[in-house]
Design a protein around this motif. Structure first.
Motif, PDB file in Angstrom:
ATOM      1  N   ALA A 183      38.650  57.470  96.661  1.00  0.00           N
ATOM      2  CA  ALA A 183      38.176  57.565  98.045  1.00  0.00           C
ATOM      3  C   ALA A 183      39.217  56.908  98.464  1.00  0.00           C
ATOM      4  CB  ALA A 183      36.659  56.685  98.144  1.00  0.00           C
ATOM      5  N   LEU A 184      39.694  55.770  98.094  1.00  0.00           N
ATOM      6  CA  LEU A 184      41.083  55.537  98.531  1.00  0.00           C
ATOM      7  C   LEU A 184      41.917  56.118  99.118  1.00  0.00           C
ATOM      8  CD1 LEU A 184      41.109  52.655  96.871  1.00  0.00           C
ATOM      9  CD2 LEU A 184      40.037  52.588  98.564  1.00  0.00           C
ATOM     10  N   ASP A 185      42.548  56.656  98.436  1.00  0.00           N
ATOM     11  CA  ASP A 185      43.524  57.916  98.752  1.00  0.00           C
ATOM     12  C   ASP A 185      43.361  59.078  99.092  1.00  0.00           C
ATOM     13  OD1 ASP A 185      43.726  57.985  96.083  1.00  0.00           O
ATOM     14  OD2 ASP A 185      45.779  58.127  95.821  1.00  0.00           O
ATOM     15  N   SER A 186      42.660  59.673  98.863  1.00  0.00           N
ATOM     16  CA  SER A 186      42.163  61.207  98.950  1.00  0.00           C
ATOM     17  C   SER A 186      40.839  61.767  99.459  1.00  0.00           C
ATOM     18  CB  SER A 186      42.329  61.265  96.781  1.00  0.00           C
ATOM     19  OG  SER A 186      40.764  61.377  96.909  1.00  0.00           O
ATOM     20  N   PHE A 187      40.314  62.771  99.116  1.00  0.00           N
ATOM     21  CA  PHE A 187      38.924  63.512  99.368  1.00  0.00           C
ATOM     22  C   PHE A 187      38.332  63.352  98.200  1.00  0.00           C
ATOM     23  CE2 PHE A 187      42.670  65.551 102.275  1.00  0.00           C
ATOM     24  CZ  PHE A 187      42.456  64.627 103.571  1.00  0.00           C
ATOM     25  N   ALA A 188      38.447  63.262  97.207  1.00  0.00           N
ATOM     26  CA  ALA A 188      38.075  63.546  96.497  1.00  0.00           C
ATOM     27  C   ALA A 188      36.354  63.471  95.840  1.00  0.00           C
ATOM     28  CB  ALA A 188      38.682  63.177  94.781  1.00  0.00           C
ATOM     29  N   LEU A 189      36.162  62.022  96.471  1.00  0.00           N
ATOM     30  CA  LEU A 189      34.992  61.060  96.783  1.00  0.00           C
ATOM     31  C   LEU A 189      34.265  62.292  97.903  1.00  0.00           C
ATOM     32  CD1 LEU A 189      32.811  59.830  95.974  1.00  0.00           C
ATOM     33  CD2 LEU A 189      33.495  57.518  97.454  1.00  0.00           C
ATOM     34  N   VAL A 190      34.623  62.315  99.073  1.00  0.00           N
ATOM     35  CA  VAL A 190      33.590  63.224  99.830  1.00  0.00           C
ATOM     36  C   VAL A 190      33.905  64.601  99.466  1.00  0.00           C
ATOM     37  CG1 VAL A 190      33.751  63.903 102.152  1.00  0.00           C
ATOM     38  CG2 VAL A 190      34.200  61.623 101.590  1.00  0.00           C
ATOM     39  N   ASP A 191      34.587  65.751  98.888  1.00  0.00           N
ATOM     40  CA  ASP A 191      35.113  66.946  99.223  1.00  0.00           C
ATOM     41  C   ASP A 191      34.219  66.937  97.947  1.00  0.00           C
ATOM     42  OD1 ASP A 191      36.282  67.454 100.908  1.00  0.00           O
ATOM     43  OD2 ASP A 191      38.046  67.725 100.386  1.00  0.00           O
ATOM     44  N   GLY A 192      34.298  66.325  96.583  1.00  0.00           N
ATOM     45  CA  GLY A 192      33.419  66.095  95.499  1.00  0.00           C
ATOM     46  C   GLY A 192      31.929  66.233  95.670  1.00  0.00           C
ATOM     47  N   LEU A 193      31.569  65.193  96.521  1.00  0.00           N
ATOM     48  CA  LEU A 193      29.802  65.112  96.648  1.00  0.00           C
ATOM     49  C   LEU A 193      29.318  66.476  97.567  1.00  0.00           C
ATOM     50  CD1 LEU A 193      29.249  61.539  97.521  1.00  0.00           C
ATOM     51  CD2 LEU A 193      28.767  62.470  95.527  1.00  0.00           C
ATOM     52  N   ARG A 194      30.158  67.088  98.547  1.00  0.00           N
ATOM     53  CA  ARG A 194      30.090  68.263  99.355  1.00  0.00           C
ATOM     54  C   ARG A 194      30.002  69.432  98.472  1.00  0.00           C
ATOM     55  NH1 ARG A 194      33.478  67.727 104.841  1.00  0.00           N
ATOM     56  NH2 ARG A 194      32.345  65.512 105.412  1.00  0.00           N
ATOM     57  N   SER A 195      31.280  69.234  97.394  1.00  0.00           N
ATOM     58  CA  SER A 195      30.812  70.676  96.561  1.00  0.00           C
ATOM     59  C   SER A 195      29.603  70.875  95.640  1.00  0.00           C
ATOM     60  CB  SER A 195      31.770  70.247  95.007  1.00  0.00           C
ATOM     61  OG  SER A 195      33.487  70.656  96.069  1.00  0.00           O
ATOM     62  N   ILE A 196      29.006  69.592  95.306  1.00  0.00           N
ATOM     63  CA  ILE A 196      27.743  70.031  94.299  1.00  0.00           C
ATOM     64  C   ILE A 196      27.044  70.476  95.803  1.00  0.00           C
ATOM     65  CG2 ILE A 196      26.186  68.221  93.309  1.00  0.00           C
ATOM     66  CD1 ILE A 196      28.381  66.579  92.949  1.00  0.00           C
ATOM     67  N   ARG A 197      27.069  70.222  96.852  1.00  0.00           N
ATOM     68  CA  ARG A 197      25.483  70.740  97.153  1.00  0.00           C
ATOM     69  C   ARG A 197      26.194  71.921  98.042  1.00  0.00           C
ATOM     70  NH1 ARG A 197      26.252  65.538 102.127  1.00  0.00           N
ATOM     71  NH2 ARG A 197      24.887  67.157 103.476  1.00  0.00           N
TER      72      ARG A 197
END
Length: 230
Positions: A183-197
């Motif tokens: 989450a510190l330098d990318s969209f990976a956390l947010v977009d990964g969770l949105r991907s699952i949804r």
């Protein structure tokens, strides 16, 4: 959050205008996640490698993103002494800039990366023995998904595998915990969770893709498959 229903209207940051440095960091982090959970090594050994035993084959990867999956497939085939010609396409010019900037020609493992769509290659008369995608289905709207599936079958391929996430609360919880450092330098956390949804259950995907096989693969994977053999 129940995750009982898909949320296709939930946009992922990386799919729109965004900071390119953070996008490129997202590609890097997703490549690490792919090595852990995407299961492409198993797909290669059980499905792709047997098709290469009798000679040269052409593989198309649609929506290459950070480019790690086509490079891995090409590398495994090369290590096995098998002839696999890999083309990877993505309509997003930023993805092409990422692989070009990160990997000089000599380091791309012989993969041809192109900014193109599957429809463009199909209309140009291209033919492929194997067609794959990774984490693409859930990014697409209904019409785009149907076009992808139609295009995939138009290349004359002996094997088509679209590998994606299976929506579940356990997958959501695991990514929420495991991707915190991203989450510190990318969209990976947010977009990964949105991907699952945004992603499908097996029943949902089967209902939307008649004539295709939907197979589960651990952990939290769905494979949408068409092949010459069951």
């Amino acid at each position: 959050m129940t995750l009982a229903a898909r949320e296709p209207a939930l946009a992922e940051i990386m799919d729109g205008p965004c900071d390119e440095a953070r996008l490129f960091a997202t590609y890097r982090h997703f490549a690490l996640a792919n090595r852990v959970v995407s299961g492409w090594r198993r797909v290669y050994t059980s499905r792709v490698r047997p098709l290469l035993a009798n000679g040269h084959a052409r593989l198309l990867d649609i929506g290459f993103g950070g480019g790690d999956i086509p490079r891995a497939l090409a590398g495994w085939a090369r290590a096995d002494g098998l002839a696999l010609d890999v083309t990877a396409i993505d309509p997003d010019e930023r993805a092409l800039r990422y692989v070009q900037g990160r990997m000089p020609d000599a380091a791309r493992d012989g993969v041809r990366f192109r900014a193109a769509t599957s429809r463009e290659l199909l209309e140009a008369g291209e033919r492929f023995d194997i067609v794959v995608s990774n984490h693409l289905l859930h990014h697409l709207g209904d019409a785009e998904r149907d076009e992808l599936l139609a295009d995939s079958t138009g290349f004359g391929a002996r094997l088509i595998v679209h590998d994606d996430i299976e929506r579940s609360r356990l997958a959501y919880a695991a990514w929420a915990a495991g991707a915190l450092p991203f989450a510190l330098d990318s969209f990976a956390l947010v977009d990964g969770l949105r991907s699952i949804r945004r992603s499908y259950t097996a029943a949902e995907l089967a209902a939307l893709a008649p004539g295709w096989r939907v197979e589960r693969m651990f952990p939290w994977r769905l494979l949408l498959v068409k092949s010459e053999t069951p």
